[in-house]
Design an enzyme around this catalytic site. Structure first.
Site, mmCIF file in Angstrom:
data_model
loop_
_atom_site.group_PDB
_atom_site.id
_atom_site.type_symbol
_atom_site.label_atom_id
_atom_site.label_comp_id
_atom_site.label_asym_id
_atom_site.label_seq_id
_atom_site.Cartn_x
_atom_site.Cartn_y
_atom_site.Cartn_z
ATOM 1 N NE ARG B 239 -4.190 -1.684 0.518
ATOM 2 C CZ ARG B 239 -4.233 -2.771 -0.240
ATOM 3 N NH1 ARG B 239 -3.305 -2.977 -1.159
ATOM 4 N NH2 ARG B 239 -5.211 -3.655 -0.106
ATOM 5 C CD GLU B 268 -1.829 2.977 -6.225
ATOM 6 O OE1 GLU B 268 -2.502 2.044 -6.661
ATOM 7 O OE2 GLU B 268 -0.695 2.834 -5.735
ATOM 8 C CG HIS B 286 -1.303 -0.860 -7.744
ATOM 9 N ND1 HIS B 286 -2.029 -0.194 -6.802
ATOM 10 C CD2 HIS B 286 -1.369 -2.182 -7.398
ATOM 11 C CE1 HIS B 286 -2.525 -1.064 -5.917
ATOM 12 N NE2 HIS B 286 -2.140 -2.279 -6.269
#
Lengths: 321, 320
Positions: B239, B268, B286
């Site tokens: 995270r 993000e 990601h």
């Protein structure tokens, strides 16, 4: 009196420090020497030994001009394609290399190439460096999982075995081909396949760890790439000469290969621009042994060899015996 | 009997959509257009089930307004921060997710980040692509060896344990920090630390694998970074909120942290621009679980859950 050494290249700090402490060496900091300057300095200083790397093409012409007082030349590399061994033997010059010390480092880098190629590291990094700003859909930019796949290792020497050991952590099925099967305690469950075609047909991911030289030149070519399963991943951290790069580019373009991870090239440092233009390649500049720890260990090993020979003992890693 | 109706909010892998089309009267999104809560309410009229994605925020109002025909909500993710679970409970709406199947792919991403950061792959790659490589040199782009190093894993859940297994194959000594000690079978030789001090001091390389939330928010701050061995390697595929970005950027600049590899970011799909100015970071967008195999497995698992609820059963992947 300290023995006299010429070091024709820059080395990591702790190697340079040992050279300063144990040898009489006019060390030109910040700059590498070519063959002419190396020979000239060897003569001028009446040097006993030479420390060099693959940047110096150690062919017959150069070797024949090495002055008589030079007793040992240590290359700071495991490979010795840059050395004319027959000429060195004829000249009775002891030449040594640095095996073993770069095994772990190169195996680590091989796993990096496998992961980087399968997981599209080049494309992902490029997205980030362009600023990103958009989440991806669930079916977009998908890579290939490494875990559980069949890994084919071509050449089960020290580095091949170290790659196999790491691949076990990913639950991979490990196959290998080699001039002959290795002992069970070295194979640790990896399955021997007698020939390259047999190995390629069963490998989702294939990694080369074979020797250079005429017998392995272009072993990966249009014919052998075609034996891989559709969508296979190809990795090479050993020798650029093993691969026909035009055939590799064709396989990457046609989709025969999902991706390739390369650390070595046919005409280094001139990398075929077509490889660099492909999105499904992960390309590193011959960094297999490029860690402070390993390059230091390589330099120390080369110096150990020089020290042994100058003390009248046998070399630790002679290129021939 | 006609097939039950399933709304799928985003484009899913081919094999998953094929299965959905076989078993359901399926409403797909072939253009993969983002869906708002209003879109989902409109498109789910008459649907028996909704399969959503983490980009869609399903708050209490949206859950309350779902048509009464909807009997189960699936999410194509392991996390369910985007769904108001309490509102689902009030509405009597079971939620199914995709636990476990992402662990291995995400741990692979951690290993990739660790190797790529420590071995300076970003810099090497850019050198080649720019056509600026002038040849091998003994002191060029020297990174740090990964095998044999001490690796600290912050958060020893499923992903942390998978990473520990991979790292052990590199001869790494694994340390972990978690609220409680794992049972020895799961530990597999990893060393538990019950305080940050000893854990950070041991972590030549540090991987963050903890859940998000307030308890771990900005856990890796300047003060903790200062307690890492100098030149440590830091990776995060968990995270973005676990890291105090300005502190890590400063440490990457002054050498307290040698290299970093990141797949997740606070805020993000934007990221702190300070990272983009650094050469010693490897940055991924990601995609920690983004493999075809994993996405297929996620789709099949969430469809299994939806099938089971509609058949009157209790699925293993029910969010409680």
């Amino acid at each position: 009196m300290k023995p006299r050494l010429i070091a024709s290249r820059q080395f990591p700090d702790s190697v340079a420090a040992r050279i300063g402490a144990e040898f009489d060496c006019p060390f030109p900091a910040g700059r590498d020497m070519d063959a002419e300057e190396t020979i000239r300095r060897l003569s001028e200083t009446k040097a006993d030994a030479l420390l060099f790397t693959s940047h110096l093409k150690f062919d017959k012409d150069v070797i024949d001009r090495i002055p008589e007082h030079v007793k040992v030349a240590a290359t700071c590399s495991v490979g010795f394609e840059h050395i004319d061994v027959a000429a060195a033997r004829a000249r009775r010059l002891v030449v040594t290399n640095t095996p073993d010390v770069l095994t772990d480092c190169t195996a680590d880098l091989t796993m990096l190439l496998i992961l980087g190629a399968c997981r599209r590291a080049h494309e992902y990094e490029a997205v980030m460096r362009a600023g990103w700003g958009r989440g991806f859909g669930m079916g977009e930019m998908l890579g290939r999982k490494v875990s559980g796949k069949r890994l084919g290792i071509v050449g089960m020497g020290r580095i091949g075995r170290a790659v196999a050991q790491r691949a076990r952590g990913f639950g991979m099925t490990i196959l290998y081909t080699n001039p002959r099967a290795v002992a069970a305690e070295d194979a640790l469950g990896a399955m021997f396949v007698a020939d390259l075609p047999g190995l390629l047909g069963q490998s989702d991911i294939v990694t080369l760890h074979a020797r250079g030289g005429p017998s392995t030149a272009n072993m990966m070519n249009a014919e052998t790439f075609a034996l891989l399963p559709e969508g296979a991943v190809f990795v090479n951290a050993s020798r650029g000469s093993l691969v026909d790069e035009a055939a590799l580019i064709a396989a990457l373009t046609s989709g025969r290969l999902f991706a390739a991870g390369l650390d070595v090239y046919h005409n280094e440092p001139a990398v075929d621009r077509r490889l660099a233009a492909l999105p499904n390649t992960f390309l590193l500049p011959h960094m297999g042994s490029a860690t402070v720890e390993t390059r230091t260990a390589m330099g120390m090993r080369a110096l150990d060899n020089i020290a042994a020979v100058l003390a009248g003992r046998p070399a630790i890693d002679p290129l021939w015996s | 009997m006609s097939k039950p109706v399933l709304l799928v909010t985003r484009r899913l892998p081919d094999a998953v959509e094929a299965r959905a089309a076989r078993d359901y009267a399926v409403r797909l999104n072939p253009e993969d257009a983002p869906r708002t809560a209003a879109d989902i309410l409109r498109l789910s009229q008459g649907a028996d089930a909704v399969l959503c994605c983490p980009a869609e925020k399903l708050d209490a109002a949206t859950i309350g307004a779902l048509p009464p025909t909807v009997k189960v909500l699936g999410t194509f993710s392991v996390g369910f921060d985007h769904i108001d679970i309490a509102a689902c409970r009030v509405r009597g709406l079971p939620v199914v997710n995709t636990p476990d199947v992402l662990s291995v792919a995400t741990a692979e991403c951690c290993m990739l980040l660790l190797l790529a950061a420590a071995r300076r792959a970003g810099e090497g790659e850019r050198l080649i692509r720019a056509g600026q490589w002038t040849g091998w040199a003994p002191t060029q782009l020297l990174g740090r060896q990964v095998s044999g190093r001490h690796l600290g894993i912050f958060g020893f859940g499923r992903i942390g344990r998978e990473l520990a297994r991979m790292a052990a194959a590199f001869g790494m000594v694994v340390h972990y920090r978690d609220v409680a000690r794992a049972d020895p079978a799961q530990e597999a030789g990893a060393i538990w630390h019950d305080d940050d001090d000893s854990f950070l001091a041991a972590s030549e390389m540090l991987s963050l694998n903890a859940p998000g939330g307030m308890a771990t928010r900005r856990w890796l701050n300047g003060e903790r970074i200062a307690r890492l061995p100098r030149g440590a390697v830091v990776v995060n595929a968990a995270r973005g909120t676990l890291i105090d970005d300005p502190a890590l950027i400063a440490a990457l600049g002054d050498g307290q942290v040698g290299f970093a590899g990141l797949d997740v970011y606070d805020g993000e799909p934007a990221l702190n621009p300070g990272y983009l100015a650094l050469g010693n970071v490897v940055l991924l967008p990601h995609l920690g679980s983004a493999t075809a195999e994993t996405r297929d497995a996620m789709g099949h698992l969430v469809l299994d859950g939806i099938d089971t609820v509609l058949a009157g059963g209790a699925p293993a992947n029910l969010v409680r």
